[in-house]
Design an enzyme around this catalytic site. Structure first.
Site, PDB file in Angstrom:
ATOM      1  CE  LYS A  80      -4.559   0.928   0.897  1.00  0.00           C
ATOM      2  NZ  LYS A  80      -5.764   0.125   0.740  1.00  0.00           N
ATOM      3  N   GLY A 180     -19.759   7.162   7.433  1.00  0.00           N
ATOM      4  CA  GLY A 180     -19.025   7.594   6.244  1.00  0.00           C
ATOM      5  C   GLY A 180     -19.789   7.179   5.008  1.00  0.00           C
ATOM      6  N   GLY A 182     -19.039   7.894   1.653  1.00  0.00           N
ATOM      7  CA  GLY A 182     -18.194   8.304   0.534  1.00  0.00           C
ATOM      8  C   GLY A 182     -18.419   7.422  -0.677  1.00  0.00           C
ATOM      9  CG  ASN A 183     -15.625   7.738  -3.872  1.00  0.00           C
ATOM     10  OD1 ASN A 183     -16.408   8.510  -4.399  1.00  0.00           O
ATOM     11  ND2 ASN A 183     -14.354   8.027  -3.669  1.00  0.00           N
ATOM     12  CB  VAL A 184     -17.085   2.119  -0.593  1.00  0.00           C
ATOM     13  CG1 VAL A 184     -17.674   0.732  -0.355  1.00  0.00           C
ATOM     14  CG2 VAL A 184     -15.727   2.010  -1.273  1.00  0.00           C
ATOM     15  CE1 TYR A 186     -25.569   8.312  -3.742  1.00  0.00           C
ATOM     16  CE2 TYR A 186     -24.274   7.205  -5.435  1.00  0.00           C
ATOM     17  CZ  TYR A 186     -25.397   7.916  -5.062  1.00  0.00           C
ATOM     18  OH  TYR A 186     -26.354   8.229  -5.993  1.00  0.00           O
TER      19      TYR A 186
END
Ligand SMILES: NC(=O)C1=CN([C@@H]2O[C@H](COP(=O)(O)OP(=O)(O)OC[C@H]3O[C@@H](n4cnc5c(N)ncnc54)[C@H](O)[C@@H]3O)[C@@H](O)[C@H]2O)C=CC1
Ligand SMILES: CC(C)CC(=O)C(=O)O
Length: 365
Positions: A80, A180, A182-184, A186
């Site tokens: 990572k 949260g 966010g992208n995931v 949502y």
């Protein structure tokens, strides 16, 4: 932090510090284990308070990728990157080009993709310098943004967790609290809403919660309130270490299943949840959809093939619960066992000599 001491304790292979004065790039690439193959894991851009915090995050996330890739059945190791900086104000083209050149310098030992704070556009910039990047958009055979696929995998794994906790995987009428959006998350909320689940959401980003409220009828609570709400399933989908001594006693959910990496502050919190009778779904088994999807790009992306593999998350999660029940061990330990056993089996089989272009016998031919 005593870096070599830490690397020795958790058996890390390599830590690379990348600096580029012109673009302001400050990146740390951590490679944990490449027994199964090249290390694949995303690049996170975040405003770390200290350099030590950034190094620690890179190391913890890289180790998580070793386990995620192993448990998902991928022939990939774990790595990572973290880039220190504000993704909203400190990105520039040269930064990602410079970073791409550092990745190229590792000759394929590390392959990157998106994570928190980085986008498909950033990966496309990296791709201008190296082939060792996935989640790009700019060629045929590219897989693009992994977040919607991660969300689908989390949704499928959450259903397996619901089956374990409630005896049925039907989420209609269940209340899911999401930290949260966010992208995931949502996209996860969309699947849950379509199935008839009730949503409670929080985020530090007001626009993100407003979207979930308007599109999915979600109830919105303040960030710290999310641990106290009445719900069936708690889904941590923001950052790591949110399951800890302070939060676990407050959580009322029977099932925990969310997208965030490294949810347990440390592995002892898996034991705490086990004793409390909470079904904790190990994060790296549940959120493997994204890496499964970008890994498919290495073979020339085929969405049907990738989605078929993402579907296996339901079975992988069920298998972890089965081991946990059978051996009466916390689910995080059951998942670690699954991943470690696969790595050890492969390490053993690879220890047998196989002639190749690079071996000493080649010189005799
Ligand atoms: N994007 C992907 O495909 C994958 C993501 N993950 C993990 O899933 C998690 C979410 O990833 P993304 O959705 O891509 O990131 P994101 O950055 O789009 O979403 C995270 C959301 O959490 C919010 N947030 C941050 N701190 C918070 C707090 N204290 N309380 C409430 N909300 C907070 C942010 O404002 C943001 O909206 C991360 O831990 C990531 O590493 C894991 C596997 C794949
Ligand atoms: C975002 C993924 C494509 C890879 C990754 O870094 C992860 O699964 O955490």
């Amino acid at each position: 932090m005593e870096i070599f001491n830490y690397m020795e304790t958790y058996d890390y292979e390599q830590l690379v510090f990348c600096h580029d004065k012109t673009s302001g790039l400050k990146a740390i690439i951590a490679i944990h284990d490449t027994t199964l193959g090249p290390a694949l894991g995303g690049t996170r851009m975040w405003t770390y308070k200290t350099e030590e915090e950034a190094v620690e995050d890179a190391l913890r996330l890289a180790k998580g990728m070793t386990y995620k890739n192993a448990a998902a059945g991928l022939n990939l190791g774990g790595g990572k990157t973290v880039i220190i900086g504000d993704p909203k104000t400190e990105k520039n083209e040269e930064m990602f080009r410079a970073f791409g050149r550092y990745i190229q310098g590792l000759s394929g030992r590390y392959i990157t993709a998106e994570d928190v704070g980085t986008t498909v556009q950033d990966m496309d910039l990296i791709y201008q310098e190296t082939n060792f990047v996935t989640g790009i958009s700019s060629t045929s055979g590219a897989s693009g943004n992994p977040s919607p696929i991660t969300a689908y995998g989390v949704y499928r794994g959450m259903k397996a967790a619901a089956k374990e906790g409630f005896g049925t995987d039907d989420l209609n009428g269940r209340t899911v609290a999401v930290q949260g959006v966010g992208n995931v998350a949502y996209n996860l909320c969309r699947y849950l809403h379509e199935e008839g689940a009730n949503l409670i959401v929080t985020d530090i980003n007001k626009e993100a919660v407003a979207r979930a409220r308007d599109e999915f009828g979600a109830r919105v609570v303040e960030p710290d309130e999310i641990y106290d709400v009445d719900c069936d399933i708690y889904a941590p989908c923001a950052l790591g270490a949110t399951l800890n001594d302070d939060t676990i006693p407050r959580i009322k959910a029977k099932v925990i299943a969310g997208a965030a990496n490294n949810q347990l502050k440390d592995s002892s919190h898996g034991e705490t949840l086990h004793k409390k009778g909470v079904i904790y779904t190990p994060d790296y088994v549940l959120n493997a959809g994204g890496v499964i999807n970008v890994a498919d790009e290495l073979n020339g992306y085929n969405k049907d093939r990738a989605m078929k593999k993402v579907e296996t998350i339901y079975d992988n999660v069920s298998q972890v619960f089965e081991i946990s029940r059978r051996d009466n061990i916390p689910t995080n330990e059951a998942a670690d066992r699954l991943a470690e056993e696969r790595i050890e089996r492969m390490r053993h089989s690879r220890s047998q000599f196989l002639q190749s272009e690079k071996h000493i016998l080649k010189n005799r031919i």
